[in-house]
Design an enzyme around this catalytic site. Structure first.
Site, PDB file in Angstrom:
ATOM      1  N   PRO A  86     -26.180  40.097 -18.065  1.00 53.28           N
ATOM      2  CA  PRO A  86     -25.905  39.403 -19.479  1.00 53.28           C
ATOM      3  C   PRO A  86     -25.127  38.231 -19.250  1.00 53.28           C
ATOM      4  O   PRO A  86     -25.168  37.379 -20.243  1.00 53.28           O
ATOM      5  CB  PRO A  86     -24.896  40.566 -20.286  1.00 53.28           C
ATOM      6  CG  PRO A  86     -25.075  41.847 -19.344  1.00 53.28           C
ATOM      7  CD  PRO A  86     -25.411  41.447 -18.156  1.00 53.28           C
ATOM      8  N   GLU A 113     -20.817  48.291 -14.075  1.00 54.54           N
ATOM      9  CA  GLU A 113     -19.985  46.926 -14.289  1.00 54.54           C
ATOM     10  C   GLU A 113     -20.998  45.987 -13.839  1.00 54.54           C
ATOM     11  O   GLU A 113     -20.633  44.958 -14.138  1.00 54.54           O
ATOM     12  CB  GLU A 113     -18.631  47.134 -13.753  1.00 54.54           C
ATOM     13  CG  GLU A 113     -17.740  47.845 -14.618  1.00 54.54           C
ATOM     14  CD  GLU A 113     -17.361  47.739 -16.099  1.00 54.54           C
ATOM     15  OE1 GLU A 113     -18.393  46.648 -16.355  1.00 54.54           O
ATOM     16  OE2 GLU A 113     -16.882  48.351 -16.725  1.00 54.54           O
ATOM     17  N   ARG A 151     -48.450  37.622 -15.594  1.00 50.96           N
ATOM     18  CA  ARG A 151     -49.241  37.001 -16.397  1.00 50.96           C
ATOM     19  C   ARG A 151     -49.814  35.458 -16.128  1.00 50.96           C
ATOM     20  O   ARG A 151     -50.703  35.199 -16.689  1.00 50.96           O
ATOM     21  CB  ARG A 151     -48.567  37.141 -17.763  1.00 50.96           C
ATOM     22  CG  ARG A 151     -48.281  38.414 -18.492  1.00 50.96           C
ATOM     23  CD  ARG A 151     -47.810  38.172 -19.941  1.00 50.96           C
ATOM     24  NE  ARG A 151     -48.925  38.274 -20.865  1.00 50.96           N
ATOM     25  CZ  ARG A 151     -49.243  37.480 -21.527  1.00 50.96           C
ATOM     26  NH1 ARG A 151     -48.788  36.183 -21.461  1.00 50.96           N
ATOM     27  NH2 ARG A 151     -50.385  37.312 -22.404  1.00 50.96           N
ATOM     28  N   ASP A 166     -50.629  32.067 -26.094  1.00 49.54           N
ATOM     29  CA  ASP A 166     -49.458  32.820 -26.425  1.00 49.54           C
ATOM     30  C   ASP A 166     -48.261  31.943 -26.955  1.00 49.54           C
ATOM     31  O   ASP A 166     -48.224  30.762 -26.336  1.00 49.54           O
ATOM     32  CB  ASP A 166     -49.171  33.687 -25.355  1.00 49.54           C
ATOM     33  CG  ASP A 166     -50.110  34.857 -25.394  1.00 49.54           C
ATOM     34  OD1 ASP A 166     -50.658  35.350 -26.192  1.00 49.54           O
ATOM     35  OD2 ASP A 166     -50.072  35.482 -24.128  1.00 49.54           O
TER      36      ASP A 166
END
Ligand code: SAM
Length: 379
Positions: A86, A113, A151, A166
């Site tokens: 994150p 963690e 992709r 897209d």
């Protein structure tokens, strides 16, 4: 492309790597993805890979020796090593496209963690986040990246077109999609989509994509070439003083304008009585239309159009920031005139802040190209 995923839970990836589009790509050898169990590099009898975080509140961190041994087992010095976390840089289509150029990737999944920071500092090339929320482990972010990468590998997605159409590929969001039946729960498919008129359908799809982007993700506008998303043409207007006008500079402007998809460059003299002189000087530049005044310039650009002409007067101080001018351009979508030199006056005129430089003024040719690039340059 070869991808190795180092994870404490390799079973997480097995159905992902054997299902649907990614599964077929793996089976056909278009991508080579392997999951390696971090526990194979654990220490002690308990297959331990983590330990209590120093100074923490009981959370566990994956140990550097384990990670080091697992990474060494991949046996490639050239692989780019990634850690989903994150705290990383947000994964965007641009980042995916940059990573697609690599030959080999290693993705190390955190759990608990995360990974010991010393290992991250020593061995990780890039930390990426898939969004501002916290998952239990790095396996889903690893699969997210592999899916997005696959992709882009030729042959993985059936029709190449569907990838380039897209969201994000051209910078903006995708258009909404519909299938049979044409009426469902009283709601009809937009008539244009069943009209069979390819040009109108394409225009409709681009305009709906533009409106969706404006309402939900206006932040995306800065990176996109918006020319294809407009309904009408864009013109460049140059207001010049006829005694200083330089035909080769004007030819350069016409060339840049053409390269960015501008339909026509229109030149007008500062003073109406200089029109003949201007027209003579620019006779050698047939790509440029000469008109006697700024008023005639706007009339010419807006002629025969149903929508009102939007005029963006570049290099005007004070003026709105260029991104706001770009937003207005996409929102309006009709014929547009971007002028340089004396700004026209009128209702539908936006004064745009000039491009800032630190080392003096830009020559006119560069100024026009730099301005057009902000609106119609591909990212
Ligand atoms: N202590 C970490 C923090 O607050 O930033 C959260 C660790 S999380 C519980 C465990 C692992 O899940 C992370 O090491 C990472 O590999 C993965 N992870 C969780 N959320 C993620 C996200 N948004 N993007 C990428 N990886 C994520």
């Amino acid at each position: 492309m070869k991808v190795t995923v180092l994870t404490a839970f390799p079973e997480f990836l097995s159905s992902f790597l054997s299902t649907s589009i990614v599964g077929r790509a793996v089976e056909r050898g278009l991508i080579d993805v392997k999951a390696v169990d971090l526990r194979d590099f654990s220490q002690g009898n308990y297959r331990q890979i983590d330990d209590y975080s120093f100074g923490g509140k009981g959370g566990m961190t994956i140990m550097p020796e384990v990670l080091d041994r697992a990474l060494a087992s991949v046996g490639s010095d050239d692989a780019k090593v990634l850690f989903p976390t994150p705290t990383g840089s947000v994964l965007t289509q641009d980042l995916v496209e940059a990573l697609a150029l690599e030959k080999e990737l290693v993705i190390i999944c955190g759990h608990y963690e995360g990974l010991d920071e010393r290992f991250v500092r020593e061995s990780v090339d890039l930390e990426y986040s898939i969004g501002d929320y916290v998952l239990t482990g790095g396996e889903i972010p690893a699969m997210t990246l592999i899916d997005a990468l696959s992709r882009l590998v030729p042959g993985v997605v059936g029709k190449e077109l569907s990838v380039t159409d897209d969201s994000f590929y051209n910078g903006l969001l995708d258009t909404p999609h519909y299938t049979r039946p044409s009426v469902w729960h009283g709601q009809e498919v937009p008539a244009v989509l069943t009209s069979g008129d390819d040009a109108r359908i394409e225009k409709y799809r681009k305009r709906t994509a533009a409106f969706l982007t404006l309402s939900r993700r206006p932040d995306l506008l800065s990176r996109a070439n918006v020319m294809d998303y407009l309904e009408d043409e864009v013109y460049v207007g140059i207001v010049v003083s006829s005694d200083t006008v330089d035909p080769s500079g004007m030819r350069g402007i016409a060339q840049s304008a053409g390269a960015y998809g501008v339909a026509r460059v229109i030149a007008a003299p500062e003073r109406r009585e200089d029109f003949d002189a201007l027209r003579n000087t620019l006779a050698s530049v047939p790509e440029i239309k000469c008109v006697p005044s700024v008023r005639r310039m706007t009339e010419w650009a807006g002629r025969k159009k149903h929508a009102p002409l939007l005029v963006i007067a570049a290099e005007t101080r004070p003026g709105v920031p260029w991104l706001e001018a770009k937003r207005r351009l996409v929102e309006t979508g009709g014929p547009t005139l971007i002028t340089f030199g004396a700004p026209p006056t009128g209702e539908n005129v936006i004064a745009m802040r000039p491009i800032q430089t630190t080392g003096g003024e830009l020559p006119h040719t560069a100024l026009v190209a730099a301005t057009l690039d902000r609106f119609f340059g591909s990212r």
